[in-house]
Motif scaffolding. Structure first.
Motif, PDB file in Angstrom:
ATOM      1  N   THR A  11       0.841  -1.207   0.000  1.00 50.68           N
ATOM      2  CA  THR A  11       0.000   0.000   0.000  1.00 50.68           C
ATOM      3  C   THR A  11       0.870   1.249   0.000  1.00 50.68           C
ATOM      4  O   THR A  11       0.604   2.209  -0.734  1.00 50.68           O
ATOM      5  CB  THR A  11      -0.935   0.014   1.221  1.00 50.68           C
ATOM      6  N   ARG A  12       1.884   1.237   0.820  1.00 47.73           N
ATOM      7  CA  ARG A  12       2.802   2.380   0.902  1.00 47.73           C
ATOM      8  C   ARG A  12       3.458   2.638  -0.453  1.00 47.73           C
ATOM      9  O   ARG A  12       3.526   3.775  -0.922  1.00 47.73           O
ATOM     10  CB  ARG A  12       3.864   2.113   1.973  1.00 47.73           C
ATOM     11  N   GLN A  13       3.929   1.563  -1.104  1.00 50.40           N
ATOM     12  CA  GLN A  13       4.573   1.712  -2.407  1.00 50.40           C
ATOM     13  C   GLN A  13       3.576   2.189  -3.458  1.00 50.40           C
ATOM     14  O   GLN A  13       3.921   3.001  -4.332  1.00 50.40           O
ATOM     15  CB  GLN A  13       5.206   0.381  -2.833  1.00 50.40           C
ATOM     16  N   PHE A  14       2.367   1.715  -3.386  1.00 53.22           N
ATOM     17  CA  PHE A  14       1.317   2.154  -4.307  1.00 53.22           C
ATOM     18  C   PHE A  14       1.077   3.654  -4.163  1.00 53.22           C
ATOM     19  O   PHE A  14       0.945   4.373  -5.167  1.00 53.22           O
ATOM     20  CB  PHE A  14       0.019   1.384  -4.027  1.00 53.22           C
ATOM     21  N   ILE A  15       1.017   4.125  -2.946  1.00 56.16           N
ATOM     22  CA  ILE A  15       0.810   5.561  -2.710  1.00 56.16           C
ATOM     23  C   ILE A  15       1.966   6.368  -3.296  1.00 56.16           C
ATOM     24  O   ILE A  15       1.761   7.383  -3.977  1.00 56.16           O
ATOM     25  CB  ILE A  15       0.658   5.851  -1.199  1.00 56.16           C
ATOM     26  N   ILE A  16       3.191   5.913  -3.066  1.00 56.12           N
ATOM     27  CA  ILE A  16       4.376   6.620  -3.572  1.00 56.12           C
ATOM     28  C   ILE A  16       4.352   6.693  -5.098  1.00 56.12           C
ATOM     29  O   ILE A  16       4.499   7.772  -5.690  1.00 56.12           O
ATOM     30  CB  ILE A  16       5.671   5.920  -3.105  1.00 56.12           C
ATOM     31  N   ILE A  22       2.342  13.567  -9.424  1.00 54.03           N
ATOM     32  CA  ILE A  22       1.575  14.733  -8.976  1.00 54.03           C
ATOM     33  C   ILE A  22       2.487  15.715  -8.252  1.00 54.03           C
ATOM     34  O   ILE A  22       2.496  16.916  -8.540  1.00 54.03           O
ATOM     35  CB  ILE A  22       0.417  14.304  -8.053  1.00 54.03           C
ATOM     36  N   PHE A  23       3.272  15.204  -7.302  1.00 57.57           N
ATOM     37  CA  PHE A  23       4.201  16.079  -6.574  1.00 57.57           C
ATOM     38  C   PHE A  23       5.226  16.698  -7.517  1.00 57.57           C
ATOM     39  O   PHE A  23       5.575  17.873  -7.385  1.00 57.57           O
ATOM     40  CB  PHE A  23       4.925  15.290  -5.475  1.00 57.57           C
ATOM     41  N   ASN A  24       5.700  15.920  -8.485  1.00 60.75           N
ATOM     42  CA  ASN A  24       6.724  16.427  -9.397  1.00 60.75           C
ATOM     43  C   ASN A  24       6.169  17.472 -10.360  1.00 60.75           C
ATOM     44  O   ASN A  24       6.908  18.313 -10.864  1.00 60.75           O
ATOM     45  CB  ASN A  24       7.342  15.269 -10.187  1.00 60.75           C
ATOM     46  N   THR A  25       4.868  17.421 -10.608  1.00 66.19           N
ATOM     47  CA  THR A  25       4.231  18.374 -11.516  1.00 66.19           C
ATOM     48  C   THR A  25       3.708  19.600 -10.772  1.00 66.19           C
ATOM     49  O   THR A  25       3.956  20.748 -11.169  1.00 66.19           O
ATOM     50  CB  THR A  25       3.069  17.706 -12.272  1.00 66.19           C
ATOM     51  N   GLU A  52       3.339   9.752   7.961  1.00 67.48           N
ATOM     52  CA  GLU A  52       3.047  10.650   9.078  1.00 67.48           C
ATOM     53  C   GLU A  52       2.308  11.899   8.619  1.00 67.48           C
ATOM     54  O   GLU A  52       1.411  12.394   9.305  1.00 67.48           O
ATOM     55  CB  GLU A  52       4.354  11.044   9.769  1.00 67.48           C
ATOM     56  N   ASN A  53       2.680  12.416   7.436  1.00 63.59           N
ATOM     57  CA  ASN A  53       2.058  13.644   6.922  1.00 63.59           C
ATOM     58  C   ASN A  53       2.337  13.770   5.421  1.00 63.59           C
ATOM     59  O   ASN A  53       2.997  12.900   4.825  1.00 63.59           O
ATOM     60  CB  ASN A  53       2.588  14.885   7.675  1.00 63.59           C
ATOM     61  N   LYS A  54       1.847  14.849   4.825  1.00 64.71           N
ATOM     62  CA  LYS A  54       2.026  15.059   3.385  1.00 64.71           C
ATOM     63  C   LYS A  54       3.501  15.200   3.024  1.00 64.71           C
ATOM     64  O   LYS A  54       3.943  14.743   1.961  1.00 64.71           O
ATOM     65  CB  LYS A  54       1.255  16.304   2.938  1.00 64.71           C
ATOM     66  N   GLU A  55       4.261  15.823   3.898  1.00 67.29           N
ATOM     67  CA  GLU A  55       5.685  16.024   3.642  1.00 67.29           C
ATOM     68  C   GLU A  55       6.416  14.697   3.486  1.00 67.29           C
ATOM     69  O   GLU A  55       7.277  14.543   2.611  1.00 67.29           O
ATOM     70  CB  GLU A  55       6.309  16.828   4.780  1.00 67.29           C
ATOM     71  N   GLU A  56       6.054  13.724   4.319  1.00 69.66           N
ATOM     72  CA  GLU A  56       6.700  12.413   4.239  1.00 69.66           C
ATOM     73  C   GLU A  56       6.364  11.731   2.908  1.00 69.66           C
ATOM     74  O   GLU A  56       7.216  11.058   2.318  1.00 69.66           O
ATOM     75  CB  GLU A  56       6.272  11.525   5.406  1.00 69.66           C
ATOM     76  N   VAL A  57       5.141  11.905   2.429  1.00 64.48           N
ATOM     77  CA  VAL A  57       4.769  11.354   1.125  1.00 64.48           C
ATOM     78  C   VAL A  57       5.594  12.040   0.027  1.00 64.48           C
ATOM     79  O   VAL A  57       6.109  11.386  -0.883  1.00 64.48           O
ATOM     80  CB  VAL A  57       3.264  11.548   0.826  1.00 64.48           C
ATOM     81  N   ALA A  58       5.736  13.361   0.126  1.00 66.10           N
ATOM     82  CA  ALA A  58       6.480  14.122  -0.876  1.00 66.10           C
ATOM     83  C   ALA A  58       7.948  13.700  -0.927  1.00 66.10           C
ATOM     84  O   ALA A  58       8.532  13.584  -2.009  1.00 66.10           O
ATOM     85  CB  ALA A  58       6.375  15.620  -0.583  1.00 66.10           C
ATOM     86  N   ASP A  63      12.241  10.666  -3.795  1.00 63.68           N
ATOM     87  CA  ASP A  63      13.203   9.557  -3.844  1.00 63.68           C
ATOM     88  C   ASP A  63      12.854   8.576  -4.960  1.00 63.68           C
ATOM     89  O   ASP A  63      13.741   8.067  -5.661  1.00 63.68           O
ATOM     90  CB  ASP A  63      13.240   8.824  -2.499  1.00 63.68           C
ATOM     91  N   TYR A  64      11.571   8.307  -5.118  1.00 68.21           N
ATOM     92  CA  TYR A  64      11.125   7.372  -6.157  1.00 68.21           C
ATOM     93  C   TYR A  64      11.422   7.931  -7.551  1.00 68.21           C
ATOM     94  O   TYR A  64      11.971   7.231  -8.408  1.00 68.21           O
ATOM     95  CB  TYR A  64       9.636   7.098  -6.010  1.00 68.21           C
ATOM     96  N   ASN A  65      11.061   9.203  -7.777  1.00 70.25           N
ATOM     97  CA  ASN A  65      11.322   9.818  -9.084  1.00 70.25           C
ATOM     98  C   ASN A  65      12.813   9.830  -9.400  1.00 70.25           C
ATOM     99  O   ASN A  65      13.225   9.528 -10.525  1.00 70.25           O
ATOM    100  CB  ASN A  65      10.778  11.251  -9.105  1.00 70.25           C
ATOM    101  N   LEU A  66      13.617  10.177  -8.407  1.00 73.87           N
ATOM    102  CA  LEU A  66      15.063  10.231  -8.620  1.00 73.87           C
ATOM    103  C   LEU A  66      15.624   8.842  -8.913  1.00 73.87           C
ATOM    104  O   LEU A  66      16.503   8.685  -9.770  1.00 73.87           O
ATOM    105  CB  LEU A  66      15.743  10.827  -7.386  1.00 73.87           C
ATOM    106  N   SER A  67      15.103   7.833  -8.235  1.00 78.47           N
ATOM    107  CA  SER A  67      15.587   6.464  -8.461  1.00 78.47           C
ATOM    108  C   SER A  67      15.305   6.003  -9.883  1.00 78.47           C
ATOM    109  O   SER A  67      16.101   5.251 -10.477  1.00 78.47           O
ATOM    110  CB  SER A  67      14.956   5.496  -7.455  1.00 78.47           C
ATOM    111  N   ARG A  68      14.184   6.447 -10.459  1.00 77.13           N
ATOM    112  CA  ARG A  68      13.858   6.086 -11.840  1.00 77.13           C
ATOM    113  C   ARG A  68      14.895   6.667 -12.802  1.00 77.13           C
ATOM    114  O   ARG A  68      15.319   6.012 -13.760  1.00 77.13           O
ATOM    115  CB  ARG A  68      12.469   6.604 -12.212  1.00 77.13           C
ATOM    116  N   ILE A  69      15.291   7.905 -12.558  1.00 75.54           N
ATOM    117  CA  ILE A  69      16.276   8.556 -13.418  1.00 75.54           C
ATOM    118  C   ILE A  69      17.648   7.897 -13.243  1.00 75.54           C
ATOM    119  O   ILE A  69      18.345   7.611 -14.216  1.00 75.54           O
ATOM    120  CB  ILE A  69      16.354  10.062 -13.117  1.00 75.54           C
ATOM    121  N   LYS A  70      18.026   7.635 -12.004  1.00 75.41           N
ATOM    122  CA  LYS A  70      19.314   6.976 -11.737  1.00 75.41           C
ATOM    123  C   LYS A  70      19.379   5.622 -12.436  1.00 75.41           C
ATOM    124  O   LYS A  70      20.419   5.242 -12.986  1.00 75.41           O
ATOM    125  CB  LYS A  70      19.508   6.789 -10.229  1.00 75.41           C
TER     126      LYS A  70
END
Length: 203
Positions: A11-16, A22-25, A52-58, A63-70
């Motif tokens: 579930t956590r990975q699905f949310i990320i 959305i966050f990147n845009t 914990e909050n929206k910031e933690e999701v962001a 990290d996920y977006n950056l990992s895709r580029i790496k």
């Protein structure tokens, strides 16, 4: 064998993965909780049961977006035969990232650094670390090229690394702001020239 994830981890990975674009845009400030619940189909309680909050999701989304580029960069580098070709991978990947994004919204480093500069220290720190990581990788490639005799001994690894990063990110910013992809192509030619200047000249 990859260990099976728990339901909470899935579930956590699905949310990320669902909210990363959305966050990147929209950016951190522009992304609402409603955006997150609409995109995921989950309730506020479900999202905040995993973060914990929206910031933690962001942060996780960055990290996920950056990992895709790496990952895209590393796959190309593994196929490159010379250190010049390895350095040119950065320009090639970011050129494609601009036209056919492997992450929605473009370069997460540029987007996050601009938005978080004066508004969110944790996101700013993430972007800063990503830039320093990028700089170190370029420096390591240049030093390896010097060690093998491919690059000149008087090359300046840090100056060159910072220049390459500044040109690529600046080129993306100009191309995005003017909606003119050709401007990025022009800037990336300068990156190629800079890399070419590292090579030893044959007498």
């Amino acid at each position: 064998m990859t260990p099976k994830r728990s339901k909470a981890e899935r579930t956590r990975q699905f949310i990320i993965e669902t909210t990363a674009g959305i966050f990147n845009t929209k950016g951190y400030a522009g992304t609402s909780l409603n955006d997150l619940t609409e995109a995921t189909g989950l309730t506020k309680g479900s999202i905040y049961g995993n973060f914990e909050n929206k910031e933690e999701v962001a942060l996780a989304a960055f990290d996920y977006n950056l990992s895709r580029i790496k990952q895209g960069i590393q796959q190309r580098m593994d196929l490159a035969a010379t250190y010049r070709e390895k350095l040119q991978v950065y320009g090639d990947v970011y050129r494609e990232l601009f036209r056919n994004p492997i992450v929605v919204g473009g370069c997460p480093i540029l987007n996050t650094a601009i938005e978080a500069d004066d508004t969110n220290n944790l996101l700013k720190d993430r972007a800063s670390k990503a830039i320093l990581y990028w700089k170190k990788n370029i420096i390591d490639l240049i030093r390896a090229g010097i060690a093998t005799g491919e690059f000149r001994e008087d090359s300046e690894p840090e100056r060159t690394a910072l220049s390459i990063i500044a040109l690529i990110e600046g080129g993306i910013m100009i191309a995005q702001a003017t909606n003119t992809p050709m401007y990025l192509d022009k800037v990336l030619k300068t990156v190629d020239m800079l890399i070419g200047q590292l090579e030893k000249r044959v007498p």
